[in-house]
Design a protein around this motif. Structure first.
Motif, PDB file in Angstrom:
ATOM      1  N   VAL A  30      31.285  34.150  51.715  1.00 55.97           N
ATOM      2  CA  VAL A  30      31.538  35.549  51.370  1.00 55.97           C
ATOM      3  C   VAL A  30      32.692  35.573  50.383  1.00 55.97           C
ATOM      4  O   VAL A  30      33.685  34.870  50.551  1.00 55.97           O
ATOM      5  CB  VAL A  30      31.883  36.371  52.638  1.00 55.97           C
ATOM      6  N   SER A  31      32.565  36.376  49.359  1.00 62.87           N
ATOM      7  CA  SER A  31      33.594  36.498  48.336  1.00 62.87           C
ATOM      8  C   SER A  31      34.921  36.946  48.948  1.00 62.87           C
ATOM      9  O   SER A  31      34.965  37.849  49.785  1.00 62.87           O
ATOM     10  CB  SER A  31      33.126  37.516  47.296  1.00 62.87           C
ATOM     11  N   HIS A  32      36.005  36.329  48.490  1.00 62.13           N
ATOM     12  CA  HIS A  32      37.347  36.703  48.948  1.00 62.13           C
ATOM     13  C   HIS A  32      37.622  38.175  48.608  1.00 62.13           C
ATOM     14  O   HIS A  32      38.270  38.881  49.375  1.00 62.13           O
ATOM     15  CB  HIS A  32      38.383  35.790  48.299  1.00 62.13           C
ATOM     16  N   VAL A  33      37.133  38.620  47.472  1.00 60.45           N
ATOM     17  CA  VAL A  33      37.333  40.016  47.058  1.00 60.45           C
ATOM     18  C   VAL A  33      36.636  40.960  48.040  1.00 60.45           C
ATOM     19  O   VAL A  33      37.213  41.973  48.447  1.00 60.45           O
ATOM     20  CB  VAL A  33      36.813  40.241  45.621  1.00 60.45           C
ATOM     21  N   LYS A  34      35.445  40.606  48.457  1.00 64.20           N
ATOM     22  CA  LYS A  34      34.709  41.445  49.403  1.00 64.20           C
ATOM     23  C   LYS A  34      35.422  41.485  50.752  1.00 64.20           C
ATOM     24  O   LYS A  34      35.527  42.546  51.375  1.00 64.20           O
ATOM     25  CB  LYS A  34      33.287  40.918  49.578  1.00 64.20           C
ATOM     26  N   VAL A  35      35.921  40.344  51.202  1.00 65.35           N
ATOM     27  CA  VAL A  35      36.651  40.291  52.465  1.00 65.35           C
ATOM     28  C   VAL A  35      37.884  41.190  52.395  1.00 65.35           C
ATOM     29  O   VAL A  35      38.165  41.950  53.325  1.00 65.35           O
ATOM     30  CB  VAL A  35      37.041  38.831  52.816  1.00 65.35           C
ATOM     31  N   LEU A  36      38.609  41.125  51.280  1.00 62.25           N
ATOM     32  CA  LEU A  36      39.795  41.963  51.092  1.00 62.25           C
ATOM     33  C   LEU A  36      39.419  43.442  51.144  1.00 62.25           C
ATOM     34  O   LEU A  36      40.035  44.226  51.871  1.00 62.25           O
ATOM     35  CB  LEU A  36      40.481  41.629  49.763  1.00 62.25           C
ATOM     36  N   GLU A  62      32.134  40.309  43.779  1.00 63.00           N
ATOM     37  CA  GLU A  62      31.651  40.229  45.164  1.00 63.00           C
ATOM     38  C   GLU A  62      30.346  39.462  45.272  1.00 63.00           C
ATOM     39  O   GLU A  62      30.091  38.788  46.263  1.00 63.00           O
ATOM     40  CB  GLU A  62      31.503  41.628  45.754  1.00 63.00           C
ATOM     41  N   GLN A  63      29.502  39.581  44.253  1.00 64.35           N
ATOM     42  CA  GLN A  63      28.210  38.898  44.293  1.00 64.35           C
ATOM     43  C   GLN A  63      28.268  37.528  43.621  1.00 64.35           C
ATOM     44  O   GLN A  63      27.253  36.875  43.442  1.00 64.35           O
ATOM     45  CB  GLN A  63      27.150  39.788  43.657  1.00 64.35           C
ATOM     46  N   ARG A  64      29.493  37.119  43.253  1.00 65.83           N
ATOM     47  CA  ARG A  64      29.757  35.813  42.654  1.00 65.83           C
ATOM     48  C   ARG A  64      29.015  35.578  41.350  1.00 65.83           C
ATOM     49  O   ARG A  64      28.684  34.446  40.996  1.00 65.83           O
ATOM     50  CB  ARG A  64      29.489  34.692  43.648  1.00 65.83           C
ATOM     51  N   ARG A  65      28.759  36.658  40.615  1.00 62.89           N
ATOM     52  CA  ARG A  65      28.183  36.509  39.284  1.00 62.89           C
ATOM     53  C   ARG A  65      29.272  36.158  38.280  1.00 62.89           C
ATOM     54  O   ARG A  65      28.992  35.612  37.222  1.00 62.89           O
ATOM     55  CB  ARG A  65      27.455  37.790  38.860  1.00 62.89           C
ATOM     56  N   SER A  66      30.514  36.510  38.619  1.00 62.02           N
ATOM     57  CA  SER A  66      31.671  36.126  37.815  1.00 62.02           C
ATOM     58  C   SER A  66      32.862  35.987  38.752  1.00 62.02           C
ATOM     59  O   SER A  66      32.792  36.386  39.913  1.00 62.02           O
ATOM     60  CB  SER A  66      31.955  37.168  36.723  1.00 62.02           C
ATOM     61  N   THR A  67      33.939  35.410  38.225  1.00 63.79           N
ATOM     62  CA  THR A  67      35.142  35.243  39.035  1.00 63.79           C
ATOM     63  C   THR A  67      36.302  35.937  38.335  1.00 63.79           C
ATOM     64  O   THR A  67      36.334  36.018  37.106  1.00 63.79           O
ATOM     65  CB  THR A  67      35.485  33.760  39.242  1.00 63.79           C
ATOM     66  N   PRO A  68      37.256  36.434  39.108  1.00 64.43           N
ATOM     67  CA  PRO A  68      38.405  37.098  38.507  1.00 64.43           C
ATOM     68  C   PRO A  68      39.219  36.114  37.651  1.00 64.43           C
ATOM     69  O   PRO A  68      39.419  34.965  38.044  1.00 64.43           O
ATOM     70  CB  PRO A  68      39.231  37.567  39.715  1.00 64.43           C
ATOM     71  N   ASP A  69      39.660  36.590  36.477  1.00 61.88           N
ATOM     72  CA  ASP A  69      40.525  35.763  35.642  1.00 61.88           C
ATOM     73  C   ASP A  69      41.945  35.788  36.210  1.00 61.88           C
ATOM     74  O   ASP A  69      42.207  36.429  37.229  1.00 61.88           O
ATOM     75  CB  ASP A  69      40.481  36.215  34.186  1.00 61.88           C
ATOM     76  N   ALA A  70      42.881  35.092  35.557  1.00 60.15           N
ATOM     77  CA  ALA A  70      44.237  34.951  36.097  1.00 60.15           C
ATOM     78  C   ALA A  70      44.931  36.298  36.327  1.00 60.15           C
ATOM     79  O   ALA A  70      45.500  36.507  37.410  1.00 60.15           O
ATOM     80  CB  ALA A  70      45.071  34.053  35.188  1.00 60.15           C
ATOM     81  N   PRO A  71      44.921  37.243  35.374  1.00 60.91           N
ATOM     82  CA  PRO A  71      45.576  38.522  35.648  1.00 60.91           C
ATOM     83  C   PRO A  71      44.919  39.285  36.804  1.00 60.91           C
ATOM     84  O   PRO A  71      45.600  39.909  37.619  1.00 60.91           O
ATOM     85  CB  PRO A  71      45.450  39.296  34.333  1.00 60.91           C
ATOM     86  N   ALA A  72      43.599  39.213  36.892  1.00 60.55           N
ATOM     87  CA  ALA A  72      42.891  39.895  37.984  1.00 60.55           C
ATOM     88  C   ALA A  72      43.229  39.244  39.324  1.00 60.55           C
ATOM     89  O   ALA A  72      43.403  39.942  40.330  1.00 60.55           O
ATOM     90  CB  ALA A  72      41.386  39.874  37.745  1.00 60.55           C
ATOM     91  N   ARG A  73      43.330  37.920  39.344  1.00 61.48           N
ATOM     92  CA  ARG A  73      43.712  37.235  40.586  1.00 61.48           C
ATOM     93  C   ARG A  73      45.113  37.650  41.012  1.00 61.48           C
ATOM     94  O   ARG A  73      45.375  37.830  42.203  1.00 61.48           O
ATOM     95  CB  ARG A  73      43.626  35.714  40.422  1.00 61.48           C
ATOM     96  N   ALA A  74      46.020  37.820  40.051  1.00 58.08           N
ATOM     97  CA  ALA A  74      47.384  38.265  40.368  1.00 58.08           C
ATOM     98  C   ALA A  74      47.345  39.675  40.961  1.00 58.08           C
ATOM     99  O   ALA A  74      48.041  39.962  41.939  1.00 58.08           O
ATOM    100  CB  ALA A  74      48.261  38.221  39.123  1.00 58.08           C
ATOM    101  N   LEU A  75      46.546  40.560  40.384  1.00 55.11           N
ATOM    102  CA  LEU A  75      46.409  41.917  40.915  1.00 55.11           C
ATOM    103  C   LEU A  75      45.837  41.877  42.325  1.00 55.11           C
ATOM    104  O   LEU A  75      46.351  42.545  43.231  1.00 55.11           O
ATOM    105  CB  LEU A  75      45.513  42.766  40.008  1.00 55.11           C
ATOM    106  N   LEU A  76      44.811  41.087  42.537  1.00 55.79           N
ATOM    107  CA  LEU A  76      44.195  41.000  43.859  1.00 55.79           C
ATOM    108  C   LEU A  76      45.169  40.438  44.895  1.00 55.79           C
ATOM    109  O   LEU A  76      45.199  40.899  46.037  1.00 55.79           O
ATOM    110  CB  LEU A  76      42.922  40.152  43.800  1.00 55.79           C
TER     111      LEU A  76
END
Length: 95
Positions: A30-36, A62-76
Motif C-alpha cells: 500500500v502506498s505510504h501516501v495512501k496510508v498517511l 497512491e496507485q503507484r503510477r508515479s512517485t513523489p519527487d524530493a520537494p513533495a516527499r519533504a511536504l509529505l
C-alpha cells in the motif's frame, strides 16, 4: 500461552495459514501516501485541497503510477509529522 503454543495454535487454524513466498511476491504494498491520508481520516479530495496538491497527482502516487519527487516527499514528511500545523500554514499562505 507461550509463544510456541500460540504459534502452534495459529498454524492449526486452516483459515489462518501463513502465506507462501509465491503469494507474498504477488502482493502489492500500500502506498505510504495512501496510508498517511487514511490515518488522517481524509478523502483524496480533502487531502488534496487541504495540502494544495493536484488530486490527479495524489491519485497517481497512491496507485503507484508515479512517485513523489524530493520537494513533495519533504511536504509529505512535514504533513506526517504535524498535519495540523501544515494545514494551518498552507491555509494562511492561500490568503
Amino acid at each position: 500461552m507461550s509463544d510456541e503454543e500460540a504459534m502452534a495454535a495459529s498454524r492449526a487454524d486452516p483459515d489462518a495459514q501463513p502465506l507462501t513466498p509465491e503469494q507474498l511476491a504477488k502482493m502489492r504494498r500500500v502506498s505510504h501516501v495512501k496510508v498517511l491520508r487514511q490515518r488522517l481520516g481524509m478523502t483524496q479530495a480533502e487531502f488534496a485541497e487541504a495540502f494544495h496538491l493536484p488530486i490527479t497527482t495524489l491519485r497517481d502516487w497512491e496507485q503507484r503510477r508515479s512517485t513523489p519527487d524530493a520537494p513533495a516527499r519533504a511536504l509529505l514528511l512535514a504533513i506526517e509529522r504535524d498535519p495540523q500545523v501544515m494545514r494551518k500554514l498552507l491555509a494562511d499562505g492561500a490568503a
